[in-house]
Design a protein around this motif. Structure first.
Motif, mmCIF file in Angstrom:
data_model
loop_
_atom_site.group_PDB
_atom_site.id
_atom_site.type_symbol
_atom_site.label_atom_id
_atom_site.label_comp_id
_atom_site.label_asym_id
_atom_site.label_seq_id
_atom_site.Cartn_x
_atom_site.Cartn_y
_atom_site.Cartn_z
ATOM 1 N N LEU A 31 -4.511 -1.356 1.994
ATOM 2 C CA LEU A 31 -5.453 -1.938 1.004
ATOM 3 C C LEU A 31 -5.178 -0.831 -0.074
ATOM 4 O O LEU A 31 -5.306 -0.985 -1.364
ATOM 5 N N LYS A 32 -5.239 0.474 0.138
ATOM 6 C CA LYS A 32 -5.044 1.457 -0.935
ATOM 7 C C LYS A 32 -3.521 1.617 -1.480
ATOM 8 O O LYS A 32 -3.495 2.302 -2.684
ATOM 9 N N ASN A 33 -2.613 0.872 -0.783
ATOM 10 C CA ASN A 33 -1.191 1.188 -1.447
ATOM 11 C C ASN A 33 -0.391 0.126 -1.392
ATOM 12 O O ASN A 33 0.503 -0.275 -0.691
ATOM 13 N N PRO A 34 -0.898 -1.114 -2.418
ATOM 14 C CA PRO A 34 -0.232 -2.354 -2.143
ATOM 15 C C PRO A 34 1.221 -2.168 -2.786
ATOM 16 O O PRO A 34 1.334 -1.181 -3.485
ATOM 17 N N GLY A 35 2.202 -2.853 -2.140
ATOM 18 C CA GLY A 35 3.398 -3.095 -2.511
ATOM 19 C C GLY A 35 4.354 -2.045 -1.791
ATOM 20 O O GLY A 35 5.565 -1.946 -2.161
ATOM 21 N N CYS A 36 3.744 -1.186 -1.070
ATOM 22 C CA CYS A 36 4.647 -0.511 -0.089
ATOM 23 C C CYS A 36 5.441 -1.170 1.066
ATOM 24 O O CYS A 36 5.099 -2.099 1.620
ATOM 25 N N THR A 37 6.639 -0.443 1.472
ATOM 26 C CA THR A 37 7.278 -1.102 2.398
ATOM 27 C C THR A 37 6.615 -0.545 3.700
ATOM 28 O O THR A 37 5.693 0.241 3.733
ATOM 29 N N CYS A 38 6.984 -1.334 4.950
ATOM 30 C CA CYS A 38 6.432 -1.113 6.197
ATOM 31 C C CYS A 38 6.838 0.366 6.470
ATOM 32 O O CYS A 38 5.836 1.196 7.084
ATOM 33 N N LYS A 39 8.110 0.897 6.282
ATOM 34 C CA LYS A 39 8.234 2.198 6.586
ATOM 35 C C LYS A 39 7.189 3.255 5.694
ATOM 36 O O LYS A 39 6.804 4.103 6.186
#
Length: 78
Positions: A31-39
């Motif tokens: 929720l704090k880091n939208p748009g990040c990849t799974c890695k």
């Protein structure tokens, strides 16, 4: 964010998913880091709790996709 966090946790419970401390921490990272990849999420989550495994991240992401909270193209809460 608190509302979305609670909504997602309730959805996990409703769908028979476990709500573990690791899953809560991971959800907070997502929720704090939208748009990040799974890695990227894996590495961010490991900073908070080195007990969070790669499988936990991928299973949680898959569950969030299946429940309609995350789009398939990017890890972004809808």
């Amino acid at each position: 964010m608190d509302e979305k966090f609670k909504e997602i946790l309730n959805a996990f419970k409703k769908n028979g998913g476990r709500v573990t401390e690791q899953r809560k921490k991971l959800l907070s990272v997502i929720l704090k880091n939208p748009g990040c990849t799974c890695k990227e999420l894996y590495y961010l989550a490991r900073k908070n709790d080195n007990g969070i495994g790669r499988a936990t991240v991928y299973r949680t992401i898959r569950s969030l996709e299946d429940m309609g909270f995350i789009s398939k193209r990017a890890v972004a809460i809808i």
